[in-house]
Design an enzyme around this catalytic site. Structure first.
Site, PDB file in Angstrom:
ATOM      1  N   THR A  54      55.467 -54.232 -33.450  1.00 53.67           N
ATOM      2  CA  THR A  54      55.876 -52.842 -33.696  1.00 53.67           C
ATOM      3  C   THR A  54      55.295 -51.995 -32.577  1.00 53.67           C
ATOM      4  OG1 THR A  54      55.982 -53.092 -36.073  1.00 53.67           O
ATOM      5  CG2 THR A  54      55.402 -50.895 -35.280  1.00 53.67           C
ATOM      6  N   ARG A  74      64.190 -54.188 -47.521  1.00 61.44           N
ATOM      7  CA  ARG A  74      62.781 -53.773 -47.476  1.00 61.44           C
ATOM      8  C   ARG A  74      62.554 -52.769 -46.329  1.00 61.44           C
ATOM      9  NH1 ARG A  74      58.594 -53.937 -43.388  1.00 61.44           N
ATOM     10  NH2 ARG A  74      56.596 -54.204 -44.401  1.00 61.44           N
ATOM     11  N   THR A  79      50.232 -49.875 -37.349  1.00 62.28           N
ATOM     12  CA  THR A  79      50.973 -51.133 -37.261  1.00 62.28           C
ATOM     13  C   THR A  79      50.270 -52.199 -38.084  1.00 62.28           C
ATOM     14  OG1 THR A  79      51.784 -52.871 -35.791  1.00 62.28           O
ATOM     15  CG2 THR A  79      49.777 -51.750 -35.103  1.00 62.28           C
ATOM     16  N   GLY A  80      51.057 -53.102 -38.652  1.00 62.43           N
ATOM     17  CA  GLY A  80      50.489 -54.157 -39.498  1.00 62.43           C
ATOM     18  C   GLY A  80      51.350 -54.323 -40.735  1.00 62.43           C
ATOM     19  N   GLY A 112      53.076 -53.358 -43.579  1.00 63.25           N
ATOM     20  CA  GLY A 112      53.417 -52.006 -43.991  1.00 63.25           C
ATOM     21  C   GLY A 112      53.018 -51.663 -45.408  1.00 63.25           C
ATOM     22  N   GLY A 121      59.311 -50.662 -44.381  1.00 62.49           N
ATOM     23  CA  GLY A 121      57.855 -50.639 -44.276  1.00 62.49           C
ATOM     24  C   GLY A 121      57.299 -49.231 -44.138  1.00 62.49           C
ATOM     25  N   ASP A 122      56.120 -49.160 -43.594  1.00 61.92           N
ATOM     26  CA  ASP A 122      55.413 -47.885 -43.474  1.00 61.92           C
ATOM     27  C   ASP A 122      55.855 -47.045 -42.281  1.00 61.92           C
ATOM     28  OD1 ASP A 122      54.338 -49.979 -41.837  1.00 61.92           O
ATOM     29  OD2 ASP A 122      52.661 -48.659 -41.346  1.00 61.92           O
TER      30      ASP A 122
HETATM   31  N1  ASP Z   1      54.241 -51.954 -40.100  1.00 65.10           N
HETATM   32  C1  ASP Z   1      55.479 -52.634 -39.830  1.00 65.10           C
HETATM   33  C2  ASP Z   1      56.210 -52.848 -41.126  1.00 65.10           C
HETATM   34  O1  ASP Z   1      55.564 -53.207 -42.100  1.00 65.10           O
HETATM   35  C3  ASP Z   1      55.306 -53.965 -39.166  1.00 65.10           C
HETATM   36  C4  ASP Z   1      54.256 -54.033 -38.105  1.00 65.10           C
HETATM   37  O2  ASP Z   1      53.687 -53.034 -37.723  1.00 65.10           O
HETATM   38  O3  ASP Z   1      54.001 -55.154 -37.639  1.00 65.10           O
HETATM   39  O4  ASP Z   1      57.396 -52.738 -41.162  1.00 65.10           O
END
Ligand code: ASP
Length: 340
Positions: free
Chosen positions: A208, A236, A259-260, A262, A238-239
């Protein structure tokens, strides 16, 4: 091979853009307010053994080039909004990252992309989710922010609106990359449910991208763009496109891009949590991020990180994973370019 050629072409374009902009900076005047910028290219299981020296060099080169594009905008007196959009567009156009051209595939084999952008000066923001044809989702998000009365548009409706605003659309095949397709096939073999990040696979499923910037007028901006998680299902989201969760900016406090995984960031409303600690408790950016990422996120076994920038030009990077692709230039001109 085609992808390698595409990447080389991308790199050439980035360098050419950065170089041509550099020549303009010779005539620029000194900024009246410190300028600063930071970007991330995702956090996750980025072990040294999983990343070849060649790939490492590519990531660093592209991040550095994208950073320079944004910094040049700021040096020339441009807005933080322009800097964030340009940096994220450059990263979206590069197949290395999980955003735009390099977006991951959903369970059904589709690229469904999310993005958000927010201005700290007036709390204006815009976001798109589940878009499949928008070449640069961050541009879509900015268009929603500036040309609609809404904040978050989803799927076909979002694309209908963006088409009317002449935002560039591409065929879904534009987003295909072999690397991401193979990643989905591996995930399907493991029969994961689209919400589980497999930390031991050795694949970098992340990527991301996000950017925060502070311009000559003291205005902060934050933006995030993603393909989401590999093998995600049921539309789905995410955040990243959720204001306050993955993206937030307020001139009185900070600009944040996360990032991570979500779901973890949504539970904590992480980006807003950081801003609120600065606003109501008077904490520094460093302490607020530390509380949210190193304490709260860790307490729910959350995986990921964020970049943050405050109005004084302080840049903070924090993550709970083994790495986060990141780069920045703070208000004093100190530069970071790092992965682990
Ligand atoms: N945060 C993003 C999501 O969950 C994915 C990511 O940042 O790797 O969609």
């Amino acid at each position: 091979m085609n992808q390698f050629r595409a990447l080389s072409f991308f790199i050439l374009i980035v360098v050419a853009t950065a170089c041509s902009n550099n020549s303009d900076t010779a005539t620029m005047s000194q900024p009246s307010h410190p300028i600063a910028i930071a970007l991330h290219g995702g956090a996750g299981n980025i072990e040294k053994m999983n990343l070849s020296e060649e790939d490492k060099g590519r990531y660093l080169f592209v991040m550095d080039s994208a950073l320079q594009i944004g910094y040049t905008v700021l040096q020339n007196g441009g807005t933080s909004t322009d800097a964030v959009e340009k940096v994220i567009c450059a990263l979206e156009d590069c197949p290395l990252f999980n955003a735009g051209k390099g977006a991951v595939f959903s369970h059904e084999g589709r690229n469904e992309m999310d993005a958000a952008i927010m201005n700290g000066s007036d709390l204006e923001c815009g976001a798109v989710a589940g878009v499949r044809h928008v070449k640069n989702p961050i541009h879509g998000a900015r268009t929603v922010m500036e040309q609609s009365k809404h904040i978050l548009l989803y799927g076909a409706g979002a694309e209908e609106f963006l088409k009317k605003k002449n935002v560039e659309m591409v065929d879904t095949s534009y987003f295909y990359t072999t690397k991401r397709w193979e990643q989905l096939q591996k995930a399907l073999e493991k029969n994961t449910n689209g919400l589980d990040h497999d930390e031991n696979s050795g694949d970098n499923k992340y990527g991301t991208v996000g950017c925060v910037a502070l311009d000559i007028n003291g205005n902060l901006c934050a933006g995030t763009s993603t393909g989401g998680t590999v093998n995600k299902r049921y539309n789905r989201i995410g955040d990243s496109p959720l204001i306050g969760a993955g993206t937030y900016a307020d001139n009185n406090t900070c600009a944040i891009s996360c990032t991570g995984k979500g779901e973890d960031f949504m539970r904590l409303v992480a980006a807003h949590d950081i801003s609120s600690q600065m606003k109501y408790k008077g904490l520094s950016l460093y302490d607020a991020i530390n509380n949210t990422i190193q304490v709260s996120l860790k307490s729910i076994e959350g995986r990921g990180g964020c970049i943050g920038l405050d109005k004084a030009g302080n840049v903070v990077f924090s993550f709970t994973t083994s790495g986060m692709f990141r780069a920045g230039i703070d208000g004093k001109g100190a530069k970071t370019l790092s992965i682990y």
